[in-house]
Design a protein around this motif. Structure first.
Motif, PDB file in Angstrom:
ATOM      1  N   ARG A 133      24.232  27.482  35.646  1.00 11.92           N
ATOM      2  CA  ARG A 133      25.524  28.145  35.651  1.00 11.92           C
ATOM      3  C   ARG A 133      25.666  29.532  35.116  1.00 11.92           C
ATOM      4  NH1 ARG A 133      29.753  24.946  36.231  1.00 11.92           N
ATOM      5  NH2 ARG A 133      31.130  26.012  35.080  1.00 11.92           N
ATOM      6  N   VAL A 134      26.079  30.539  35.554  1.00 14.19           N
ATOM      7  CA  VAL A 134      26.039  31.859  35.549  1.00 14.19           C
ATOM      8  C   VAL A 134      27.419  32.440  35.274  1.00 14.19           C
ATOM      9  CG1 VAL A 134      24.073  32.181  36.397  1.00 14.19           C
ATOM     10  CG2 VAL A 134      25.970  32.599  37.815  1.00 14.19           C
ATOM     11  N   ARG A 135      27.468  33.749  34.785  1.00 17.16           N
ATOM     12  CA  ARG A 135      28.703  34.565  34.748  1.00 17.16           C
ATOM     13  C   ARG A 135      28.622  35.669  35.401  1.00 17.16           C
ATOM     14  NH1 ARG A 135      32.739  36.736  30.206  1.00 17.16           N
ATOM     15  NH2 ARG A 135      33.379  34.425  30.006  1.00 17.16           N
ATOM     16  N   LEU A 136      29.488  35.714  36.477  1.00 19.18           N
ATOM     17  CA  LEU A 136      29.404  37.101  37.561  1.00 19.18           C
ATOM     18  C   LEU A 136      30.411  37.901  37.266  1.00 19.18           C
ATOM     19  CD1 LEU A 136      28.659  38.730  39.986  1.00 19.18           C
ATOM     20  CD2 LEU A 136      30.288  37.234  41.264  1.00 19.18           C
ATOM     21  N   THR A 137      30.415  39.399  36.578  1.00 15.14           N
ATOM     22  CA  THR A 137      31.328  40.120  36.600  1.00 15.14           C
ATOM     23  C   THR A 137      31.231  41.070  37.535  1.00 15.14           C
ATOM     24  OG1 THR A 137      31.265  39.848  34.225  1.00 15.14           O
ATOM     25  CG2 THR A 137      32.337  41.766  34.847  1.00 15.14           C
ATOM     26  N   ALA A 138      32.406  41.232  38.246  1.00 12.04           N
ATOM     27  CA  ALA A 138      32.284  42.359  39.551  1.00 12.04           C
ATOM     28  C   ALA A 138      33.282  43.200  39.464  1.00 12.04           C
ATOM     29  CB  ALA A 138      32.326  41.685  40.758  1.00 12.04           C
ATOM     30  N   LEU A 194      38.699  29.215  43.570  1.00  6.67           N
ATOM     31  CA  LEU A 194      38.893  28.033  43.196  1.00  6.67           C
ATOM     32  C   LEU A 194      38.407  27.073  44.405  1.00  6.67           C
ATOM     33  CD1 LEU A 194      42.753  28.441  42.064  1.00  6.67           C
ATOM     34  CD2 LEU A 194      40.777  27.527  40.663  1.00  6.67           C
ATOM     35  N   GLU A 195      38.217  27.676  45.484  1.00 10.12           N
ATOM     36  CA  GLU A 195      37.712  26.936  46.730  1.00 10.12           C
ATOM     37  C   GLU A 195      36.265  26.607  46.250  1.00 10.12           C
ATOM     38  OE1 GLU A 195      40.208  28.854  50.393  1.00 10.12           O
ATOM     39  OE2 GLU A 195      38.088  29.249  50.147  1.00 10.12           O
ATOM     40  N   LEU A 196      35.614  27.467  45.643  1.00 10.32           N
ATOM     41  CA  LEU A 196      34.081  27.231  45.175  1.00 10.32           C
ATOM     42  C   LEU A 196      34.075  26.882  43.905  1.00 10.32           C
ATOM     43  CD1 LEU A 196      33.071  30.969  46.181  1.00 10.32           C
ATOM     44  CD2 LEU A 196      32.268  28.878  47.392  1.00 10.32           C
ATOM     45  N   GLY A 197      35.115  26.209  43.245  1.00 15.41           N
ATOM     46  CA  GLY A 197      34.993  25.386  42.126  1.00 15.41           C
ATOM     47  C   GLY A 197      34.555  26.532  40.668  1.00 15.41           C
ATOM     48  N   LEU A 198      35.059  27.477  40.982  1.00 15.38           N
ATOM     49  CA  LEU A 198      34.843  28.705  39.874  1.00 15.38           C
ATOM     50  C   LEU A 198      35.848  28.761  38.892  1.00 15.38           C
ATOM     51  CD1 LEU A 198      32.855  31.393  41.981  1.00 15.38           C
ATOM     52  CD2 LEU A 198      31.792  29.503  40.518  1.00 15.38           C
ATOM     53  N   VAL A 199      35.548  29.108  37.590  1.00 12.70           N
ATOM     54  CA  VAL A 199      36.394  29.398  36.652  1.00 12.70           C
ATOM     55  C   VAL A 199      36.372  30.890  36.318  1.00 12.70           C
ATOM     56  CG1 VAL A 199      36.757  27.305  35.680  1.00 12.70           C
ATOM     57  CG2 VAL A 199      35.066  28.990  34.514  1.00 12.70           C
ATOM     58  N   GLY A 200      37.281  31.411  35.974  1.00 13.32           N
ATOM     59  CA  GLY A 200      37.517  32.792  35.428  1.00 13.32           C
ATOM     60  C   GLY A 200      38.859  33.567  35.594  1.00 13.32           C
ATOM     61  N   TRP A 201      38.638  34.824  36.047  1.00 12.82           N
ATOM     62  CA  TRP A 201      39.819  35.758  36.161  1.00 12.82           C
ATOM     63  C   TRP A 201      39.625  36.913  37.086  1.00 12.82           C
ATOM     64  CZ3 TRP A 201      37.303  35.717  31.336  1.00 12.82           C
ATOM     65  CH2 TRP A 201      36.933  36.788  30.998  1.00 12.82           C
ATOM     66  N   GLY A 237      42.206  51.707  38.906  1.00 15.31           N
ATOM     67  CA  GLY A 237      42.469  51.432  40.318  1.00 15.31           C
ATOM     68  C   GLY A 237      41.232  50.199  40.672  1.00 15.31           C
ATOM     69  N   ARG A 238      40.278  49.641  39.911  1.00 16.89           N
ATOM     70  CA  ARG A 238      39.400  48.942  40.541  1.00 16.89           C
ATOM     71  C   ARG A 238      40.157  47.590  39.896  1.00 16.89           C
ATOM     72  NH1 ARG A 238      34.208  50.104  37.465  1.00 16.89           N
ATOM     73  NH2 ARG A 238      35.504  50.469  35.730  1.00 16.89           N
ATOM     74  N   VAL A 239      39.685  46.441  40.458  1.00 14.04           N
ATOM     75  CA  VAL A 239      39.957  45.217  40.046  1.00 14.04           C
ATOM     76  C   VAL A 239      38.676  44.561  39.611  1.00 14.04           C
ATOM     77  CG1 VAL A 239      40.520  42.620  40.827  1.00 14.04           C
ATOM     78  CG2 VAL A 239      41.601  44.639  41.932  1.00 14.04           C
ATOM     79  N   GLU A 240      38.702  43.994  38.337  1.00 11.46           N
ATOM     80  CA  GLU A 240      37.549  43.254  37.506  1.00 11.46           C
ATOM     81  C   GLU A 240      37.625  41.563  37.925  1.00 11.46           C
ATOM     82  OE1 GLU A 240      35.557  43.381  33.254  1.00 11.46           O
ATOM     83  OE2 GLU A 240      37.669  42.817  33.285  1.00 11.46           O
ATOM     84  N   VAL A 241      36.391  41.121  38.343  1.00 12.06           N
ATOM     85  CA  VAL A 241      36.439  39.880  38.559  1.00 12.06           C
ATOM     86  C   VAL A 241      35.227  39.160  37.547  1.00 12.06           C
ATOM     87  CG1 VAL A 241      35.991  37.948  40.204  1.00 12.06           C
ATOM     88  CG2 VAL A 241      37.189  40.200  41.093  1.00 12.06           C
ATOM     89  N   VAL A 242      36.010  38.116  36.918  1.00 10.58           N
ATOM     90  CA  VAL A 242      34.947  37.338  35.968  1.00 10.58           C
ATOM     91  C   VAL A 242      35.275  36.062  36.624  1.00 10.58           C
ATOM     92  CG1 VAL A 242      34.321  36.669  33.714  1.00 10.58           C
ATOM     93  CG2 VAL A 242      35.191  38.943  34.095  1.00 10.58           C
ATOM     94  N   ALA A 243      33.816  35.451  37.225  1.00  8.30           N
ATOM     95  CA  ALA A 243      33.577  34.208  37.588  1.00  8.30           C
ATOM     96  C   ALA A 243      32.545  33.384  36.737  1.00  8.30           C
ATOM     97  CB  ALA A 243      33.766  34.121  39.092  1.00  8.30           C
ATOM     98  N   GLU A 244      32.830  32.175  36.375  1.00  8.08           N
ATOM     99  CA  GLU A 244      31.460  31.415  35.848  1.00  8.08           C
ATOM    100  C   GLU A 244      31.434  29.951  36.813  1.00  8.08           C
ATOM    101  OE1 GLU A 244      31.632  30.394  31.704  1.00  8.08           O
ATOM    102  OE2 GLU A 244      31.407  32.670  31.344  1.00  8.08           O
ATOM    103  N   GLY A 245      30.380  29.616  36.945  1.00  6.62           N
ATOM    104  CA  GLY A 245      30.007  28.382  37.691  1.00  6.62           C
ATOM    105  C   GLY A 245      28.558  28.431  38.018  1.00  6.62           C
ATOM    106  N   ARG A 251      27.492  42.641  37.616  1.00  6.48           N
ATOM    107  CA  ARG A 251      26.345  42.264  36.563  1.00  6.48           C
ATOM    108  C   ARG A 251      26.458  40.645  36.357  1.00  6.48           C
ATOM    109  NH1 ARG A 251      28.886  44.278  31.243  1.00  6.48           N
ATOM    110  NH2 ARG A 251      29.767  42.343  31.382  1.00  6.48           N
ATOM    111  N   TRP A 252      25.292  40.214  36.123  1.00  9.18           N
ATOM    112  CA  TRP A 252      24.991  38.551  36.054  1.00  9.18           C
ATOM    113  C   TRP A 252      24.623  38.597  34.520  1.00  9.18           C
ATOM    114  CZ3 TRP A 252      25.834  35.430  39.717  1.00  9.18           C
ATOM    115  CH2 TRP A 252      25.993  36.209  41.146  1.00  9.18           C
ATOM    116  N   SER A 253      25.144  37.594  33.977  1.00  8.91           N
ATOM    117  CA  SER A 253      24.843  37.132  32.484  1.00  8.91           C
ATOM    118  C   SER A 253      24.861  35.373  32.432  1.00  8.91           C
ATOM    119  CB  SER A 253      25.788  37.687  31.529  1.00  8.91           C
ATOM    120  OG  SER A 253      27.222  37.582  31.994  1.00  8.91           O
ATOM    121  N   GLU A 254      24.440  35.031  31.254  1.00  9.05           N
ATOM    122  CA  GLU A 254      24.623  33.676  31.008  1.00  9.05           C
ATOM    123  C   GLU A 254      26.031  33.209  30.840  1.00  9.05           C
ATOM    124  OE1 GLU A 254      22.791  32.262  27.589  1.00  9.05           O
ATOM    125  OE2 GLU A 254      20.702  33.472  28.159  1.00  9.05           O
ATOM    126  N   ALA A 255      26.500  31.988  31.724  1.00  6.92           N
ATOM    127  CA  ALA A 255      27.686  31.589  31.372  1.00  6.92           C
ATOM    128  C   ALA A 255      28.329  31.330  30.156  1.00  6.92           C
ATOM    129  CB  ALA A 255      28.039  30.421  32.029  1.00  6.92           C
TER     130      ALA A 255
END
Length: 94
Positions: A6-11, A31-38, A45-53, A80-84
């Protein structure tokens, strides 16, 4: 590392990604991939995506963010990758 880790992806996604349904689209893919986040719009103007799973699912989301089927136009994605942290439930548009 196994795909089950389990990891955290910030994009940070840049391009024409605000006002085109990009956050909604990202939420649906996560949600299709079973991830949580926002996904949230940033003032620059960018979009920040944070996903854990599972790492494998986060990699798939990142591939989709960089793909050609996104709403709007993606000019680049920095990740950026980090611990969930495990403190997130669901996936929301902020």
């Amino acid at each position: 590392m196994s795909g089950g880790e389990r990891v955290r992806l910030t994009a940070w996604v840049r391009g024409h990604v605000q006002g085109v349904g990009f956050r909604w689209w990202t939420r649906a893919r996560a949600l299709e991939l079973g991830l949580v986040g926002w996904a949230r719009n940033m003032e620059d103007g960018r979009v920040e995506v944070v996903a854990e799973g599972p790492r494998e699912s986060c990699v798939k989301l990142l591939e989709r963010l960089r793909g050609c089927d996104t709403p709007g136009r993606v000019d680049g994605v920095v990740e950026r990758w980090s611990e969930a942290k495990g403190s997130v439930t669901g996936f929301v548009e902020r």
